[in-house]
Design an enzyme around this catalytic site. Structure first.
Site, PDB file in Angstrom:
ATOM      1  N   ASP A 126      38.421  37.498  37.714  1.00 48.59           N
ATOM      2  CA  ASP A 126      37.520  36.913  38.042  1.00 48.59           C
ATOM      3  C   ASP A 126      36.514  36.715  36.486  1.00 48.59           C
ATOM      4  O   ASP A 126      36.651  38.369  36.797  1.00 48.59           O
ATOM      5  CB  ASP A 126      36.543  36.166  39.082  1.00 48.59           C
ATOM      6  CG  ASP A 126      36.144  37.938  39.538  1.00 48.59           C
ATOM      7  OD1 ASP A 126      36.351  38.631  39.327  1.00 48.59           O
ATOM      8  OD2 ASP A 126      34.647  37.257  39.283  1.00 48.59           O
ATOM      9  N   GLY A 139      40.557  39.515  44.934  1.00 53.78           N
ATOM     10  CA  GLY A 139      41.300  38.914  43.657  1.00 53.78           C
ATOM     11  C   GLY A 139      42.205  39.436  43.594  1.00 53.78           C
ATOM     12  O   GLY A 139      43.229  38.260  43.130  1.00 53.78           O
ATOM     13  N   VAL A 173      39.699  41.081  31.473  1.00 58.29           N
ATOM     14  CA  VAL A 173      41.290  40.716  31.255  1.00 58.29           C
ATOM     15  C   VAL A 173      41.105  39.427  32.933  1.00 58.29           C
ATOM     16  O   VAL A 173      39.971  40.071  33.614  1.00 58.29           O
ATOM     17  CB  VAL A 173      42.648  41.077  32.116  1.00 58.29           C
ATOM     18  CG1 VAL A 173      43.185  41.717  30.663  1.00 58.29           C
ATOM     19  CG2 VAL A 173      42.413  41.818  33.215  1.00 58.29           C
ATOM     20  N   ASP A 202      40.754  50.155  38.698  1.00 58.83           N
ATOM     21  CA  ASP A 202      39.543  49.535  37.314  1.00 58.83           C
ATOM     22  C   ASP A 202      39.131  51.755  37.324  1.00 58.83           C
ATOM     23  O   ASP A 202      39.885  52.528  37.062  1.00 58.83           O
ATOM     24  CB  ASP A 202      38.444  49.390  37.511  1.00 58.83           C
ATOM     25  CG  ASP A 202      37.710  49.299  36.333  1.00 58.83           C
ATOM     26  OD1 ASP A 202      37.314  49.847  34.906  1.00 58.83           O
ATOM     27  OD2 ASP A 202      37.373  47.819  35.562  1.00 58.83           O
ATOM     28  N   ARG A 256      39.887  32.602  37.794  1.00 62.20           N
ATOM     29  CA  ARG A 256      41.005  32.817  38.992  1.00 62.20           C
ATOM     30  C   ARG A 256      42.020  31.824  39.034  1.00 62.20           C
ATOM     31  O   ARG A 256      43.961  32.520  39.628  1.00 62.20           O
ATOM     32  CB  ARG A 256      40.527  33.119  40.595  1.00 62.20           C
ATOM     33  CG  ARG A 256      38.924  33.578  40.607  1.00 62.20           C
ATOM     34  CD  ARG A 256      38.799  34.443  42.180  1.00 62.20           C
ATOM     35  NE  ARG A 256      37.675  34.750  42.345  1.00 62.20           N
ATOM     36  CZ  ARG A 256      36.968  36.256  42.383  1.00 62.20           C
ATOM     37  NH1 ARG A 256      38.346  37.055  42.567  1.00 62.20           N
ATOM     38  NH2 ARG A 256      35.578  36.393  42.596  1.00 62.20           N
TER      39      ARG A 256
HETATM   40  C1  PRP Z   1      37.688  43.971  41.698  1.00 60.87           C
HETATM   41  C2  PRP Z   1      39.231  44.427  42.081  1.00 60.87           C
HETATM   42  C3  PRP Z   1      38.931  45.480  42.773  1.00 60.87           C
HETATM   43  C4  PRP Z   1      37.956  46.574  41.994  1.00 60.87           C
HETATM   44  C5  PRP Z   1      38.500  47.276  41.181  1.00 60.87           C
HETATM   45  O1  PRP Z   1      37.161  43.071  42.682  1.00 60.87           O
HETATM   46  O2  PRP Z   1      39.531  43.365  42.334  1.00 60.87           O
HETATM   47  O3  PRP Z   1      38.967  45.693  44.504  1.00 60.87           O
HETATM   48  O4  PRP Z   1      37.181  45.396  41.499  1.00 60.87           O
HETATM   49  O5  PRP Z   1      37.624  47.547  40.416  1.00 60.87           O
HETATM   50  P1  PRP Z   1      36.831  49.752  40.504  1.00 60.87           P
HETATM   51  O6  PRP Z   1      38.624  50.592  40.318  1.00 60.87           O
HETATM   52  O7  PRP Z   1      36.406  50.308  39.305  1.00 60.87           O
HETATM   53  O8  PRP Z   1      36.130  49.921  41.645  1.00 60.87           O
HETATM   54  P2  PRP Z   1      35.665  42.942  43.078  1.00 60.87           P
HETATM   55  O9  PRP Z   1      34.469  43.422  42.927  1.00 60.87           O
HETATM   56  O10 PRP Z   1      35.014  42.181  41.261  1.00 60.87           O
HETATM   57  O11 PRP Z   1      35.866  41.992  43.323  1.00 60.87           O
HETATM   58  P3  PRP Z   1      36.966  40.189  43.440  1.00 60.87           P
HETATM   59  O12 PRP Z   1      38.329  40.329  44.049  1.00 60.87           O
HETATM   60  O13 PRP Z   1      36.042  39.687  44.783  1.00 60.87           O
HETATM   61  O14 PRP Z   1      36.885  39.864  42.311  1.00 60.87           O
END
Ligand code: PRP
Length: 200
Positions: free
Chosen positions: A171, A56, A165, A115, A177
């Site tokens: 994504d 991300g 979002v 998050d 993305r």
């Molecule tokens: C998303 C984002 C953070 C994480 C945040 O990654 O990039 O790394 O989730 O969430 P949290 O605070 O609840 O742990 P994701 O696992 O979706 O992978 P990506 O970045 O490859 O989309």
């Protein structure tokens, strides 16, 4: 409203799935310039290593580092928490680790979104044990309403409401993305897909 819909649709097939733009390209760019300047000030004369958490944060890293006019290196880690789900599962997996040691280096973890905080809680614990000189976090987006674990974030681009979002690196099921802005996904998109993909 009509103009907004036309503008989104004119961006191609992905734009039609976006309910509205939350943070547009100009606003992103202005904020990144401010953050880059703050980072350059904070790390002047220090051995700075930016660690981006894939996938991300790639767009954020690429644009942010262009606004950091001091010498620095970059490295990548990959974690996974979401699968095809729109809710964070709380389970963090390391998919890719760093290439080099971080001992004695000033590490800045670059995230696209905080998050629940589970990913960063896990990563900061893991990296702190490798004895960096300092370890801080910069995130483009923060959803404070969703926090489950307390995380000290040094720099936040934007605090946002609890909406799903996508865009600018973020994504849904690996898509969107490449949108150049942060947009709110139409609920009908993930309602449709969730009947096909199992919830994790
Ligand atoms: C998303 C984002 C953070 C994480 C945040 O990654 O990039 O790394 O989730 O969430 P949290 O605070 O609840 O742990 P994701 O696992 O979706 O992978 P990506 O970045 O490859 O989309």
């Amino acid at each position: 409203m009509m103009e907004e819909a036309n503008r989104l649709n004119s961006r191609g097939a992905l734009g039609k799935d976006i309910e509205r733009v939350l943070i547009d390209e100009k606003t992103l760019s202005r904020r990144l310039a401010e953050m880059g300047a703050a980072i350059a000030d904070a790390y002047a004369g220090k051995d700075l290593l930016l660690i981006a958490v894939l996938k991300g944060s790639v767009l954020f890293l690429a644009d942010l580092m262009r606004h950091i006019p001091i010498p620095h290196e970059i490295d990548f880690m990959a974690t996974s928490s979401y699968g095809a789900d729109v809710q964070s599962s709380g389970v963090v997996r390391i998919l890719k680790d760093l290439n080099k040691s971080i001992e004695g280096r000033h590490v800045l973890l670059v995230e696209d979104i905080v998050d629940s905080g589970n990913t960063l809680a896990y990563l900061t614990g893991l990296l702190a044990a490798r004895r960096p000189a300092s370890l801080e976090i910069i995130t483009l987006l923060d959803k404070p309403d969703r926090r489950e674990v307390d995380i000290a974030v040094a720099w936040t681009g934007f605090s946002i409401p609890n909406e799903f979002v996508v865009g600018y690196g973020l994504d849904y099921d690996e898509r969107y993305r490449n949108l150049p802005y942060i947009g709110i996904l139409k609920p009908s998109v993930y309602a449709d897909t969730n009947t096909e993909n199992s919830m994790e």
